[in-house]
Scaffold this motif. Structure first.
Motif, mmCIF file in Angstrom:
data_model
loop_
_atom_site.group_PDB
_atom_site.id
_atom_site.type_symbol
_atom_site.label_atom_id
_atom_site.label_comp_id
_atom_site.label_asym_id
_atom_site.label_seq_id
_atom_site.Cartn_x
_atom_site.Cartn_y
_atom_site.Cartn_z
ATOM 1 N N ASP A 1 40.137 -17.578 12.758
ATOM 2 C CA ASP A 1 39.258 -18.495 12.033
ATOM 3 C C ASP A 1 38.298 -17.638 11.199
ATOM 4 O O ASP A 1 38.316 -16.412 11.273
ATOM 5 C CB ASP A 1 38.533 -19.456 12.982
ATOM 6 C CG ASP A 1 37.545 -18.785 13.935
ATOM 7 O OD1 ASP A 1 37.018 -17.701 13.620
ATOM 8 O OD2 ASP A 1 37.306 -19.362 15.011
ATOM 9 N N VAL A 2 37.471 -18.281 10.412
ATOM 10 C CA VAL A 2 36.609 -17.546 9.478
ATOM 11 C C VAL A 2 35.673 -16.594 10.221
ATOM 12 O O VAL A 2 35.517 -15.432 9.820
ATOM 13 C CB VAL A 2 35.826 -18.522 8.565
ATOM 14 C CG1 VAL A 2 34.769 -17.795 7.768
ATOM 15 C CG2 VAL A 2 36.785 -19.254 7.634
ATOM 16 N N ALA A 3 35.063 -17.033 11.309
ATOM 17 C CA ALA A 3 34.139 -16.177 12.054
ATOM 18 C C ALA A 3 34.869 -14.960 12.637
ATOM 19 O O ALA A 3 34.355 -13.834 12.587
ATOM 20 C CB ALA A 3 33.455 -16.973 13.160
ATOM 21 N N GLU A 4 36.052 -15.172 13.183
ATOM 22 C CA GLU A 4 36.831 -14.061 13.736
ATOM 23 C C GLU A 4 37.243 -13.091 12.623
ATOM 24 O O GLU A 4 37.226 -11.874 12.815
ATOM 25 C CB GLU A 4 38.085 -14.587 14.445
ATOM 26 C CG GLU A 4 37.788 -15.377 15.709
ATOM 27 C CD GLU A 4 39.001 -16.126 16.243
ATOM 28 O OE1 GLU A 4 39.081 -16.278 17.477
ATOM 29 O OE2 GLU A 4 39.859 -16.559 15.433
ATOM 30 N N TYR A 5 37.616 -13.653 11.483
ATOM 31 C CA TYR A 5 38.003 -12.825 10.337
ATOM 32 C C TYR A 5 36.832 -11.943 9.896
ATOM 33 O O TYR A 5 36.996 -10.741 9.668
ATOM 34 C CB TYR A 5 38.481 -13.708 9.184
ATOM 35 C CG TYR A 5 38.758 -12.948 7.916
ATOM 36 C CD1 TYR A 5 39.926 -12.209 7.766
ATOM 37 C CD2 TYR A 5 37.847 -12.955 6.867
ATOM 38 C CE1 TYR A 5 40.172 -11.499 6.597
ATOM 39 C CE2 TYR A 5 38.092 -12.245 5.700
ATOM 40 C CZ TYR A 5 39.244 -11.519 5.568
ATOM 41 O OH TYR A 5 39.501 -10.816 4.422
ATOM 42 N N LEU A 6 35.639 -12.542 9.784
ATOM 43 C CA LEU A 6 34.466 -11.767 9.364
ATOM 44 C C LEU A 6 34.130 -10.676 10.380
ATOM 45 O O LEU A 6 33.784 -9.560 9.994
ATOM 46 C CB LEU A 6 33.269 -12.675 9.124
ATOM 47 C CG LEU A 6 33.353 -13.555 7.879
ATOM 48 C CD1 LEU A 6 32.135 -14.463 7.787
ATOM 49 C CD2 LEU A 6 33.502 -12.726 6.614
ATOM 50 N N ALA A 7 34.252 -10.979 11.658
ATOM 51 C CA ALA A 7 33.995 -9.965 12.688
ATOM 52 C C ALA A 7 35.005 -8.823 12.571
ATOM 53 O O ALA A 7 34.645 -7.640 12.664
ATOM 54 C CB ALA A 7 34.056 -10.593 14.075
ATOM 55 N N ALA A 8 36.252 -9.166 12.331
ATOM 56 C CA ALA A 8 37.288 -8.142 12.170
ATOM 57 C C ALA A 8 37.042 -7.303 10.930
ATOM 58 O O ALA A 8 37.200 -6.078 10.943
ATOM 59 C CB ALA A 8 38.666 -8.796 12.119
ATOM 60 N N MET A 9 36.645 -7.951 9.833
ATOM 61 C CA MET A 9 36.368 -7.220 8.595
ATOM 62 C C MET A 9 35.138 -6.329 8.746
ATOM 63 O O MET A 9 35.078 -5.253 8.150
ATOM 64 C CB MET A 9 36.200 -8.177 7.418
ATOM 65 C CG MET A 9 37.502 -8.768 6.937
ATOM 66 S SD MET A 9 38.727 -7.527 6.447
ATOM 67 C CE MET A 9 37.989 -6.917 4.942
ATOM 68 N N ASP A 10 34.168 -6.771 9.533
ATOM 69 C CA ASP A 10 32.997 -5.941 9.779
ATOM 70 C C ASP A 10 33.433 -4.630 10.424
ATOM 71 O O ASP A 10 33.024 -3.551 10.004
ATOM 72 C CB ASP A 10 31.999 -6.690 10.664
ATOM 73 C CG ASP A 10 30.671 -5.967 10.782
ATOM 74 O OD1 ASP A 10 30.229 -5.345 9.786
ATOM 75 O OD2 ASP A 10 30.070 -6.009 11.871
ATOM 76 N N ALA A 11 34.305 -4.709 11.429
ATOM 77 C CA ALA A 11 34.813 -3.501 12.091
ATOM 78 C C ALA A 11 35.690 -2.676 11.150
ATOM 79 O O ALA A 11 35.664 -1.448 11.172
ATOM 80 C CB ALA A 11 35.600 -3.885 13.346
ATOM 81 N N ALA A 12 36.457 -3.346 10.307
ATOM 82 C CA ALA A 12 37.400 -2.649 9.430
ATOM 83 C C ALA A 12 36.733 -1.953 8.254
ATOM 84 O O ALA A 12 37.311 -1.033 7.679
ATOM 85 C CB ALA A 12 38.447 -3.635 8.912
ATOM 86 N N THR A 13 35.514 -2.385 7.889
ATOM 87 C CA THR A 13 34.880 -1.831 6.682
ATOM 88 C C THR A 13 33.808 -0.787 6.961
ATOM 89 O O THR A 13 33.252 -0.232 6.016
ATOM 90 C CB THR A 13 34.260 -2.958 5.820
ATOM 91 O OG1 THR A 13 33.306 -3.682 6.593
ATOM 92 C CG2 THR A 13 35.337 -3.884 5.276
ATOM 93 N N VAL A 14 33.511 -0.520 8.233
ATOM 94 C CA VAL A 14 32.533 0.530 8.528
ATOM 95 C C VAL A 14 33.152 1.888 8.226
ATOM 96 O O VAL A 14 34.372 2.021 8.085
ATOM 97 C CB VAL A 14 32.043 0.471 9.994
ATOM 98 C CG1 VAL A 14 31.278 -0.811 10.250
ATOM 99 C CG2 VAL A 14 33.175 0.660 10.967
#
Length: 170
Positions: free
Chosen positions: A12-25
């Protein structure tokens, strides 16, 4: 999506944003992913997820990653001129980011922001459409024809820009 193997369609959108947060550091999966992995991830990302990413702090990290890797994808042998050409990118959406790419036979230099130099071409595009274009999931002529990409300056040069880069395919 810390390793980009998780299918965005299953989040879902919240899970996607959490995953992208980890992926973009720094050192994250998006920053180290092979271009085809990035292309597949963008292709599988929904419009709602892209809009949420546009409105998030990760937006700038994603843009920094894409523009930071342009030098690797640039094909100076495809450049028809020996003079340097400045391209100014206006990436809109929830906010506007401006990047400049100077293309020359010796390489591609990217800077954030606007310089005093006159660009040979100006590209204006929304964040979601830019991600699609940079990942090979949209083509520039179609974006231009549907008014999702606006060109300024030397239109002939601008229309050939995608040929100057190895753009990934999913």
């Amino acid at each position: 999506m810390a390793d980009l193997s998780v299918d965005p369609k299953k989040l879902d959108v919240a899970e996607y944003l959490a995953a992208m947060d980890a992926a973009t550091v720094e050192g994250g999966a998006l920053r180290t992913a092979a271009p085809p992995e990035f292309a597949t991830m963008v292709k599988r990302t929904s419009g709602d997820q892209l809009k949420a990413l546009d409105a998030s702090p990760m937006r700038e990290r994603v843009l920094e990653t894409i523009f930071g890797r342009m030098g690797e994808a640039f094909r100076p042998d495809k450049l028809s001129s020996s003079r340097a050409s400045l391209v100014r990118w206006h990436v809109g959406g929830e906010s506007e980011s401006i990047y400049e790419t100077e293309l020359s036979p010796t390489g591609c230099t990217v800077t954030e922001g606007t310089s005093d130099s006159e660009p040979r071409a100006t590209m204006t595009i929304s964040f979601p459409e830019f991600l699609k274009l940079a990942s090979g999931n949209a083509n520039a002529p179609m974006l231009f024809m549907t008014r999702k990409l606006k060109l300024g300056g030397d239109i002939g040069f601008a229309s050939n820009l995608t040929n100057l880069f190895d753009i990934p395919r999913s």
